[in-house]
Structures are given as C-alpha cells and as structure tokens.
Design an enzyme around this catalytic site. Structure first.
Site, mmCIF file in Angstrom:
data_model
loop_
_atom_site.group_PDB
_atom_site.id
_atom_site.type_symbol
_atom_site.label_atom_id
_atom_site.label_comp_id
_atom_site.label_asym_id
_atom_site.label_seq_id
_atom_site.Cartn_x
_atom_site.Cartn_y
_atom_site.Cartn_z
ATOM 1 N N ASP A 135 0.811 -1.208 0.000
ATOM 2 C CA ASP A 135 0.000 0.000 0.000
ATOM 3 C C ASP A 135 0.849 1.265 0.000
ATOM 4 O OD1 ASP A 135 -1.999 -1.881 0.320
ATOM 5 O OD2 ASP A 135 -2.957 -0.883 2.028
ATOM 6 N N HIS B 156 -6.366 3.249 -3.609
ATOM 7 C CA HIS B 156 -6.254 3.412 -2.149
ATOM 8 C C HIS B 156 -6.430 4.880 -1.770
ATOM 9 C CE1 HIS B 156 -5.307 2.371 1.919
ATOM 10 N NE2 HIS B 156 -4.049 2.764 1.908
ATOM 11 N N HIS C 141 -5.344 9.904 1.022
ATOM 12 C CA HIS C 141 -4.914 9.072 2.149
ATOM 13 C C HIS C 141 -4.813 9.929 3.406
ATOM 14 C CE1 HIS C 141 -2.219 6.007 4.126
ATOM 15 N NE2 HIS C 141 -2.934 5.198 3.393
ATOM 16 N N HIS D 153 4.139 -1.999 2.922
ATOM 17 C CA HIS D 153 4.170 -0.664 2.306
ATOM 18 C C HIS D 153 5.396 -0.477 1.425
ATOM 19 C CE1 HIS D 153 1.412 -0.287 5.700
ATOM 20 N NE2 HIS D 153 0.802 0.623 4.958
HETATM 21 ZN ZN LIG Z 1 -2.722 3.127 3.422
#
Ligand SMILES: [Zn+2]
Length: 227
Positions: A10, A63, A67, A165
């Site tokens: 992500d 996503h 964010h 990540h």
């Molecule tokens: Zn995230």
C-alpha cells in the site's frame, strides 16, 4: 492444512522503492496487489512504476487520492467521489476488470470510521471490489520487529491478507528475507483475496457490516442496485 498468504503493498508507488519490491516478488514469482495513492501517481516516474507492476502481472488497486481522512470522518458524497474517482482516473487502464478499492484506515485500524454511507453507495454504484486486510505487521512503525510480527500473523491464520508498504522506511529492507522465510515455511502464495476480506463486489455488499460504516448500512444494498 497448508496456510495461505496474499501480499498487498500500500501507499506507493514510490520511485526508488517500488522497483526493489517488484524485483523481490519477481525472484519468487509471487503476484501481489499494489494499492496506490492517487496523489503519489502525480510524482514523476510513479506512473511508470505502476505500469511496470501491472505488466508483471500484479494487480493495481485504488487506495484513495489523499490518504488523509477516513470516509467515516468526512461523510459527504463529494469527498468520497473525489477520493475514489480521481485516483481511478490516474490508474486508467492498469485497473483490474473489476476495479479494486481499499479504504484508508489510519494505521490499519478497523472500525466504523472506514466508510461513510456515501462512500459505500459510490463503491456499489461503480461496482468496485472493496478489499479489507487481516494482517498489519507495522513495517512503517517498527522497522525491525515487523518481520517477526508478520511471521507470527501469517502462521496464526489459514489465509492471511498482509498489508506491507512500498514507501521509504517501509518493508523493502527485510522483504527478501521475509519472502525466503515464507517460502521455506511452505506457505502458499495467492494473488486473490480471502473471501471474508472482500466487502463489496459486482455492485453488491458481500461482507460489509454496520461495524465498518458510520451510520450503518441499512438501505444501501437495495435490490435494484444488484439487478
Ligand atoms: Zn494506506
């Protein structure tokens, strides 16, 4: 029973980092999903990295654009639309046939802050496959310890959907060792998601409950929508 693990990365793409993650996955022929942040796709080189991931057989998911604020904390339709649509436009033809979306949770927390009713409506109307997570080893906040946390998490479940990540100070430094360990442990890698982690698909609510939606889901899964 063989334990299964699905990997997701992500908050990228991140030039200088995502390349290394792709190389690691390639070495073990593992396919994963990259849940990208719209704003990060505007950084020079980031779209090329997304294209490289897509061309290598990884899935690209949405996503959010910024964010920054979970949907439940800013429950307007305009906010949901902006966060979802603008990112999807940037993903363009790298999207999956059924577009993937993962909400922003603020450090991976699960709760009613994740969705607003407006965001769920939007995801249903535009037939997103909305995907949660069940293993967050914390690579960004625990640069050494996340490795053992991850091993413990994936051996405790039949099928883990792990969030790592591809960001600076994310998982990259220990990813090669982690993949070696998971392979040695006989875990089976899946690209698809555990069924109980898919919240919406095909324009219908699959496993999305009141506990994830500010204001609850009553009335959101109307029969005409799934028709
Ligand atoms: Zn995230």
């Amino acid at each position: 029973m063989t334990r299964r693990v699905t990997l997701s990365f992500d908050n990228g793409p991140t030039p200088g980092i995502t390349e290394g993650v792709l190389d690691c996955l390639d070495r073990h022929a593992i396919k994963a999903t990259f849940f990208v942040i719209g704003q990060k796709l505007r950084v020079p080189g980031a779209v090329d990295l997304m294209r490289r991931a897509h061309a290598a057989g990884h899935w690209i998911g949405n996503h959010t654009l910024t964010h920054s604020v979970p949907f439940g904390e800013q429950p307007t339709e305009a906010f949901a639309r902006g966060e979802i649509d603008e990112t999807e436009a940037l993903i363009g033809d790298c999207a999956c046939p059924e577009k993937l979306f993962r909400p922003y949770g603020r450090e991976g927390r699960i709760g009613s802050h994740l969705f607003s009713r407006a965001s769920v409506s939007h995801l249903l109307d535009h037939r997103y496959r909305t995907v949660l997570w069940n293993a967050v080893p914390g690579d960004w906040r625990d640069p050494v310890g996340w490795f053992d946390t991850c091993l413990a998490q994936v051996t405790a479940r039949d099928w883990s959907l792990v969030v790592l990540h591809d960001i600076t100070n994310g998982c990259l430094a220990h990813l090669p060792a982690l993949l070696d360990r998971l392979v040695d442990a006989g875990l089976r890698f899946e690209q698809d998601f555990p069924p109980d982690m898919v919240l919406t698909e095909s324009g219908r609510i699959a496993r999305l409950g009141d506990e994830l939606v500010t204001g609850g889901i009553a009335g959101l899964s109307s029969p005409e929508r799934s028709a």
